[in-house]
Design a protein around this motif. Structure first.
Motif, mmCIF file in Angstrom:
data_model
loop_
_atom_site.group_PDB
_atom_site.id
_atom_site.type_symbol
_atom_site.label_atom_id
_atom_site.label_comp_id
_atom_site.label_asym_id
_atom_site.label_seq_id
_atom_site.Cartn_x
_atom_site.Cartn_y
_atom_site.Cartn_z
ATOM 1 N N ALA A 7 0.877 -1.239 0.038
ATOM 2 C CA ALA A 7 0.128 0.107 -0.051
ATOM 3 C C ALA A 7 0.906 1.211 -0.078
ATOM 4 O O ALA A 7 2.139 1.385 0.344
ATOM 5 N N ASP A 8 0.274 2.420 -0.362
ATOM 6 C CA ASP A 8 0.932 3.401 -0.372
ATOM 7 C C ASP A 8 1.391 4.076 0.664
ATOM 8 O O ASP A 8 2.684 4.583 0.768
ATOM 9 N N ASP A 9 1.077 3.848 1.932
ATOM 10 C CA ASP A 9 1.803 3.943 3.251
ATOM 11 C C ASP A 9 3.105 3.294 3.556
ATOM 12 O O ASP A 9 4.204 3.712 3.761
ATOM 13 N N VAL A 10 3.075 2.059 3.095
ATOM 14 C CA VAL A 10 4.006 1.077 3.205
ATOM 15 C C VAL A 10 4.996 1.744 2.273
ATOM 16 O O VAL A 10 6.603 1.755 2.640
ATOM 17 N N VAL A 11 4.915 1.745 0.880
ATOM 18 C CA VAL A 11 5.947 2.372 0.070
ATOM 19 C C VAL A 11 6.437 3.745 0.592
ATOM 20 O O VAL A 11 7.740 3.882 0.553
ATOM 21 N N ARG A 12 5.625 4.681 1.152
ATOM 22 C CA ARG A 12 6.218 5.838 1.769
ATOM 23 C C ARG A 12 7.435 5.520 2.627
ATOM 24 O O ARG A 12 8.274 6.062 2.894
ATOM 25 N N GLU A 13 6.847 4.987 3.680
ATOM 26 C CA GLU A 13 7.715 4.466 4.799
ATOM 27 C C GLU A 13 9.050 3.758 4.319
ATOM 28 O O GLU A 13 10.101 4.101 5.023
ATOM 29 N N ALA A 14 8.859 2.813 3.249
ATOM 30 C CA ALA A 14 10.164 2.046 2.709
ATOM 31 C C ALA A 14 11.234 3.062 2.211
ATOM 32 O O ALA A 14 12.205 2.890 2.755
ATOM 33 N N LEU A 15 10.896 3.928 1.448
ATOM 34 C CA LEU A 15 11.564 4.994 0.870
ATOM 35 C C LEU A 15 11.961 5.798 1.997
ATOM 36 O O LEU A 15 13.100 5.962 1.632
ATOM 37 N N ASP A 17 12.654 5.134 5.010
ATOM 38 C CA ASP A 17 13.747 4.422 5.942
ATOM 39 C C ASP A 17 14.769 3.634 5.276
ATOM 40 O O ASP A 17 15.789 3.532 5.770
ATOM 41 N N LEU A 18 14.658 3.366 3.951
ATOM 42 C CA LEU A 18 15.607 2.346 3.320
ATOM 43 C C LEU A 18 16.168 3.073 2.093
ATOM 44 O O LEU A 18 17.386 2.472 1.492
ATOM 45 N N GLY A 19 15.534 4.231 1.852
ATOM 46 C CA GLY A 19 16.292 5.118 0.572
ATOM 47 C C GLY A 19 15.791 4.755 -0.623
ATOM 48 O O GLY A 19 14.719 4.179 -1.042
ATOM 49 N N SER A 20 16.894 4.311 -1.616
ATOM 50 C CA SER A 20 16.448 4.203 -3.085
ATOM 51 C C SER A 20 16.388 2.651 -3.284
ATOM 52 O O SER A 20 17.234 1.863 -3.640
ATOM 53 N N VAL A 21 15.061 2.179 -3.151
ATOM 54 C CA VAL A 21 14.788 0.702 -3.401
ATOM 55 C C VAL A 21 13.569 0.847 -4.370
ATOM 56 O O VAL A 21 13.164 1.789 -4.617
ATOM 57 N N GLU A 22 13.401 -0.100 -5.094
ATOM 58 C CA GLU A 22 12.288 -0.232 -5.931
ATOM 59 C C GLU A 22 11.284 -0.634 -5.411
ATOM 60 O O GLU A 22 11.005 -1.258 -4.166
ATOM 61 N N VAL A 23 10.159 0.118 -5.652
ATOM 62 C CA VAL A 23 8.436 -0.153 -5.110
ATOM 63 C C VAL A 23 7.569 -0.149 -6.308
ATOM 64 O O VAL A 23 7.759 0.053 -7.393
ATOM 65 N N ALA A 24 6.628 -0.866 -5.707
ATOM 66 C CA ALA A 24 5.297 -1.111 -6.445
ATOM 67 C C ALA A 24 4.159 -1.036 -5.564
ATOM 68 O O ALA A 24 3.898 -1.659 -4.753
ATOM 69 N N CYS A 25 3.709 0.221 -5.675
ATOM 70 C CA CYS A 25 2.364 0.587 -5.002
ATOM 71 C C CYS A 25 1.140 0.127 -5.735
ATOM 72 O O CYS A 25 0.941 0.382 -6.839
ATOM 73 N N VAL A 26 0.450 -0.918 -5.116
ATOM 74 C CA VAL A 26 -0.400 -1.586 -5.636
ATOM 75 C C VAL A 26 -2.129 -1.382 -4.855
ATOM 76 O O VAL A 26 -3.008 -1.866 -5.335
ATOM 77 N N LYS A 27 -1.872 -0.507 -3.855
ATOM 78 C CA LYS A 27 -3.105 -0.023 -3.309
ATOM 79 C C LYS A 27 -2.960 1.074 -2.572
ATOM 80 O O LYS A 27 -2.015 1.428 -1.894
ATOM 81 N N ASP A 28 -4.176 1.894 -2.450
ATOM 82 C CA ASP A 28 -4.203 3.054 -1.506
ATOM 83 C C ASP A 28 -4.753 2.688 -0.368
ATOM 84 O O ASP A 28 -5.845 2.357 -0.263
ATOM 85 N N ALA A 29 -4.093 2.712 0.945
ATOM 86 C CA ALA A 29 -4.804 2.586 2.351
ATOM 87 C C ALA A 29 -5.588 3.556 2.662
ATOM 88 O O ALA A 29 -5.224 4.803 2.304
ATOM 89 N N MET A 30 -6.696 3.220 3.107
ATOM 90 C CA MET A 30 -7.798 4.321 3.575
ATOM 91 C C MET A 30 -8.257 3.912 4.648
ATOM 92 O O MET A 30 -9.474 4.784 5.174
ATOM 93 N N GLY A 31 -7.696 3.194 5.568
ATOM 94 C CA GLY A 31 -8.029 2.941 6.893
ATOM 95 C C GLY A 31 -7.310 1.543 7.320
ATOM 96 O O GLY A 31 -6.686 1.008 6.436
ATOM 97 N N PHE A 32 -7.793 1.154 8.666
ATOM 98 C CA PHE A 32 -7.110 -0.118 9.247
ATOM 99 C C PHE A 32 -7.538 -1.109 8.319
ATOM 100 O O PHE A 32 -6.535 -2.078 7.885
ATOM 101 N N ASP A 33 -8.503 -1.494 7.835
ATOM 102 C CA ASP A 33 -9.151 -2.450 6.917
ATOM 103 C C ASP A 33 -9.844 -2.191 5.688
ATOM 104 O O ASP A 33 -10.660 -2.999 5.234
ATOM 105 N N VAL A 34 -9.426 -1.125 4.925
ATOM 106 C CA VAL A 34 -10.010 -0.528 3.966
ATOM 107 C C VAL A 34 -8.776 -0.084 2.938
ATOM 108 O O VAL A 34 -8.002 0.521 3.427
ATOM 109 N N ALA A 35 -8.848 -0.476 1.644
ATOM 110 C CA ALA A 35 -8.012 -0.169 0.878
ATOM 111 C C ALA A 35 -8.555 0.085 -0.566
ATOM 112 O O ALA A 35 -9.602 -0.768 -0.858
ATOM 113 N N SER A 36 -8.091 0.794 -1.375
ATOM 114 C CA SER A 36 -8.529 0.841 -2.914
ATOM 115 C C SER A 36 -7.311 0.127 -3.735
ATOM 116 O O SER A 36 -6.448 0.780 -3.677
#
Length: 131
Positions: A7-15, A17-36
């Motif tokens: 999800a987008d939040d995981v991708v943002r956190e990874a970038l 914390d980890l710097g230049s890694v490859e990412v694939a954002c596959v969903k947008d988190a919209m809450g604890f148990d909801v995602a687009s």
């Protein structure tokens, strides 16, 4: 670490914390148990291309393995008190706040393993026919 998907939040956190890694954002988190979520045909393409880039970069020596020296303390914050309570059934786990649990171990794999056991405990449900 060379590739992060999620999800987008995981991708943002990874970038961050980890710097230049490859990412694939596959969903947008919209809450604890909801995602687009993107459709599988689209996520497959995103993940495949990001993985290919990560392999090329890894072969070029662009990624350095993260070596974590022990002992290690790992913390996990959950969303509900009930989850934290169920997780406390796992040995070697310490509850350090209403929603926060801590695992201390001689090395990172052991600490993460303890947290993973706690996560599976939190989501374990008895079979319907046993109720």
């Amino acid at each position: 670490v060379g590739l992060i998907t999620g999800a987008d939040d995981v991708v943002r956190e990874a970038l961050a914390d980890l710097g230049s890694v490859e990412v694939a954002c596959v969903k947008d988190a919209m809450g604890f148990d909801v995602a687009s979520c993107l459709p599988p045909v689209r996520t497959r393409d995103l993940i495949t291309k990001a993985a290919a880039r990560a392999v090329v970069r890894a072969r070029a020596g662009e990624f350095t393995p993260a070596l974590i020296q022990g002992p290690v303390t790992a913390e996990l914050q959950v969303h509900r008190r009930e989850m934290a309570e169920k997780m406390c059934l796992v040995p070697d786990l310490e509850r350090v706040g209403p929603l926060t649990l801590r695992a201390s171990a001689p090395d990172a794999p052991s600490a993460i393993s303890t947290l993973w056991r706690a996560i599976t405990e939190a989501f374990k449900e008895p079979a319907a026919w046993l109720r």
